[in-house]
Design a protein around this motif. Structure first.
Motif, PDB file in Angstrom:
ATOM      1  N   TYR A  32      29.191  83.357  55.256  1.00  0.00           N
ATOM      2  CA  TYR A  32      30.272  82.510  54.645  1.00  0.00           C
ATOM      3  C   TYR A  32      30.558  81.468  56.051  1.00  0.00           C
ATOM      4  O   TYR A  32      30.903  81.865  57.096  1.00  0.00           O
ATOM      5  CB  TYR A  32      31.459  83.321  54.491  1.00  0.00           C
ATOM      6  N   ASP A  34      33.592  79.666  56.731  1.00  0.00           N
ATOM      7  CA  ASP A  34      34.907  79.575  57.044  1.00  0.00           C
ATOM      8  C   ASP A  34      35.372  79.822  58.330  1.00  0.00           C
ATOM      9  O   ASP A  34      36.569  79.560  58.839  1.00  0.00           O
ATOM     10  CB  ASP A  34      35.866  80.151  56.022  1.00  0.00           C
ATOM     11  N   ASP A  61      27.046  74.834  53.035  1.00  0.00           N
ATOM     12  CA  ASP A  61      28.374  75.540  53.098  1.00  0.00           C
ATOM     13  C   ASP A  61      28.287  76.827  52.256  1.00  0.00           C
ATOM     14  O   ASP A  61      27.584  76.799  51.010  1.00  0.00           O
ATOM     15  CB  ASP A  61      29.091  74.773  52.139  1.00  0.00           C
ATOM     16  N   ASN A  62      28.903  77.814  52.839  1.00  0.00           N
ATOM     17  CA  ASN A  62      28.962  79.177  52.126  1.00  0.00           C
ATOM     18  C   ASN A  62      27.802  79.658  51.336  1.00  0.00           C
ATOM     19  O   ASN A  62      27.642  79.967  50.125  1.00  0.00           O
ATOM     20  CB  ASN A  62      30.094  79.201  50.893  1.00  0.00           C
ATOM     21  N   SER A  79      25.748  77.493  47.043  1.00  0.00           N
ATOM     22  CA  SER A  79      27.063  77.324  47.967  1.00  0.00           C
ATOM     23  C   SER A  79      28.341  77.756  47.218  1.00  0.00           C
ATOM     24  O   SER A  79      28.685  77.299  46.254  1.00  0.00           O
ATOM     25  CB  SER A  79      27.421  75.594  48.235  1.00  0.00           C
ATOM     26  N   GLN A  81      31.833  77.845  46.185  1.00  0.00           N
ATOM     27  CA  GLN A  81      32.713  77.018  46.379  1.00  0.00           C
ATOM     28  C   GLN A  81      33.674  77.162  45.069  1.00  0.00           C
ATOM     29  O   GLN A  81      33.108  76.892  44.075  1.00  0.00           O
ATOM     30  CB  GLN A  81      32.557  75.664  46.700  1.00  0.00           C
ATOM     31  N   ASN A  82      34.858  77.301  44.714  1.00  0.00           N
ATOM     32  CA  ASN A  82      35.855  77.218  43.843  1.00  0.00           C
ATOM     33  C   ASN A  82      36.383  75.702  43.574  1.00  0.00           C
ATOM     34  O   ASN A  82      37.408  75.503  43.707  1.00  0.00           O
ATOM     35  CB  ASN A  82      36.974  78.025  43.962  1.00  0.00           C
ATOM     36  N   SER A  83      35.119  74.867  43.390  1.00  0.00           N
ATOM     37  CA  SER A  83      35.736  73.653  43.151  1.00  0.00           C
ATOM     38  C   SER A  83      34.251  72.692  42.595  1.00  0.00           C
ATOM     39  O   SER A  83      33.407  73.340  42.294  1.00  0.00           O
ATOM     40  CB  SER A  83      35.923  72.859  44.546  1.00  0.00           C
ATOM     41  N   LYS A  85      32.340  71.277  44.335  1.00  0.00           N
ATOM     42  CA  LYS A  85      31.517  71.273  45.496  1.00  0.00           C
ATOM     43  C   LYS A  85      30.479  72.509  45.340  1.00  0.00           C
ATOM     44  O   LYS A  85      29.585  72.896  45.948  1.00  0.00           O
ATOM     45  CB  LYS A  85      31.863  71.564  46.865  1.00  0.00           C
ATOM     46  N   ALA A  86      30.743  73.479  44.079  1.00  0.00           N
ATOM     47  CA  ALA A  86      29.673  74.487  43.874  1.00  0.00           C
ATOM     48  C   ALA A  86      28.504  73.997  43.316  1.00  0.00           C
ATOM     49  O   ALA A  86      28.393  73.502  42.320  1.00  0.00           O
ATOM     50  CB  ALA A  86      30.712  75.383  42.914  1.00  0.00           C
ATOM     51  N   ASP A 112      32.636  79.278  42.140  1.00  0.00           N
ATOM     52  CA  ASP A 112      31.965  80.424  42.764  1.00  0.00           C
ATOM     53  C   ASP A 112      30.584  81.038  42.508  1.00  0.00           C
ATOM     54  O   ASP A 112      30.596  82.258  42.186  1.00  0.00           O
ATOM     55  CB  ASP A 112      33.260  81.456  43.011  1.00  0.00           C
TER      56      ASP A 112
END
Length: 365
Positions: A32, A34, A61-62, A79, A81-83, A85-86, A112
């Motif tokens: 991760y 972050d 990312d992630n 990646s 991501q909850n957006s 960008k996933a 995600d």
């Protein structure tokens, strides 16, 4: 890009990069990002001594979960991501030098993504927060085509705080090519098959129901393909299935999470098929050890405490070591493994790395 020694927090042994005649294999770790991690890291791992040396890193990312292509030339990494960008990323990988090169990425259209698997024709992601499965055709050059399909799970489990909305946690290929997905909130295992000619998943229905509130998470198969083992996150139980011609028949359920912390995580079978290991988190963090019998059933034989939040772990191809990604302690623990008893012993050869989440090995065949 070389991994800085300060990131590792220890003096790592210098091993030959090109020495594949012996026990030198490649290890890749997803993290991760972050808290300052770059994303993906590669290492050279000596599976005779447990010594490790850093090779390369790549900013992603992630990348909390990833898988190798069969030839080791590509890594498919989520990646998480909850957006918007996933995505699922295709990353070139040199299995000799351990170097990375970004190839392409495609949107999952699901929040995600936390799991990915491939059979070389397609890649699948389980998108936890949206409760969907995304399907990506793999092009001839190894890169990803756009996601074509999504299969939805459902809500309905009795744990309203954890199962109140649909969640999917795993989509995995069985040894015979059938596909199974864990419907975390619906307390079911779903079955599919990929029709290459029509380029779509055929829905084979519900492969198995599990007890309400179990929260099925990860599914793995025995090396001989005759048995499957399901780790349930909320109940903390491992369910054993006999597997025949695409069908799962439950034969046993056994507790892995004695703390009942609702934190069951990862599950793997030893290379010889004689032991099953399951990680549990949130309280009493560690690895539960089971011995298998000739019918695939499990007998609990021990529990190895680990660092905090052992989200994922991996066993070396020769079965001599088990490495645990302790996310909240920012380290990977290296345990030696007794092949006869299954027991683990901490070698105290920790690899310091920010928020490790996934560990996998690749050995040139």
């Amino acid at each position: 890009m070389k991994v800085k020694s300060s990131l590792l927090g220890m003096a790592l042994a210098i091993l030959p990069v090109f020495g594949f005649a012996g026990n030198n294999i490649k290890m890749v770790v997803g993290t991760y990002t972050d808290a300052g991690s770059q994303g993906l890291y590669s290492f050279s791992f000596d599976q005779s001594t447990g010594e490790v040396s850093a090779l390369s890193s790549l900013s992603v990312d992630n990348p909390s979960y990833f898988t190798f292509s069969k030839n080791g030339r590509f890594i498919y990494a989520v990646s998480e991501q909850n957006s918007s960008k996933a995505v699922l990323n295709c990353i070139g990988f040199d299995p000799v030098t351990g170097s990375f090169s970004f190839m392409n990425s495609q949107l999952t259209h699901g929040a995600d993504p936390c799991y990915v698997d491939t059979d070389g024709r397609i890649a699948l992601t389980a998108n936890y927060s949206s409760g969907t499965i995304s399907v990506f055709p793999i092009l001839k050059n190894g890169t990803l085509d756009k996601s074509q399909l999504q299969i939805s799970s459902r809500k309905g489990g009795p744990n309203r705080s954890r199962q109140g909305i649909p969640h999917a946690h795993c989509a995995v290929f069985a040894p015979d090519g059938n596909i199974f997905a864990t419907d975390f909130s619906g307390d079911r295992l779903l079955s599919f098959y990929y029709n290459k000619d029509e380029q779509k998943l055929e829905d084979h229905g519900i492969a198995a129901h599990v007890k309400a509130g179990s929260g099925p998470r990860h599914l793995v198969f025995s090396p001989n393909g005759k048995y499957a083992y399901l780790m349930n996150e909320l109940s903390g139980k491992v369910i054993v299935y006999k597997y025949t011609e695409g069908k799962l028949k439950e034969i046993q359920s056994v507790l892995a999470d004695n703390a009942q912390a609702k934190g069951g995580a990862d599950i793997h079978v030893s290379p010889d098929g004689m032991f099953v290991y399951a990680s549990t988190r949130l309280e009493g963090d560690g690895i539960t050890i089971f011995r298998t019998d000739y019918n695939g059933k499990l007998t609990r034989v021990g529990m190895q405490p680990t660092g905090r939040h052992p989200r994922n772990f991996a066993i070396t191809p020769n079965g001599k070591f088990l490495l645990v990604a302790c996310r909240d302690d920012n380290k990977i623990q290296v345990f030696s493994r007794d092949k006869n008893t299954g027991m683990l012993q901490n070698t105290n050869q920790d690899i310091s790395l920010s928020r490790p989440a996934c560990v996998k090995f690749y050995r040139i065949k």
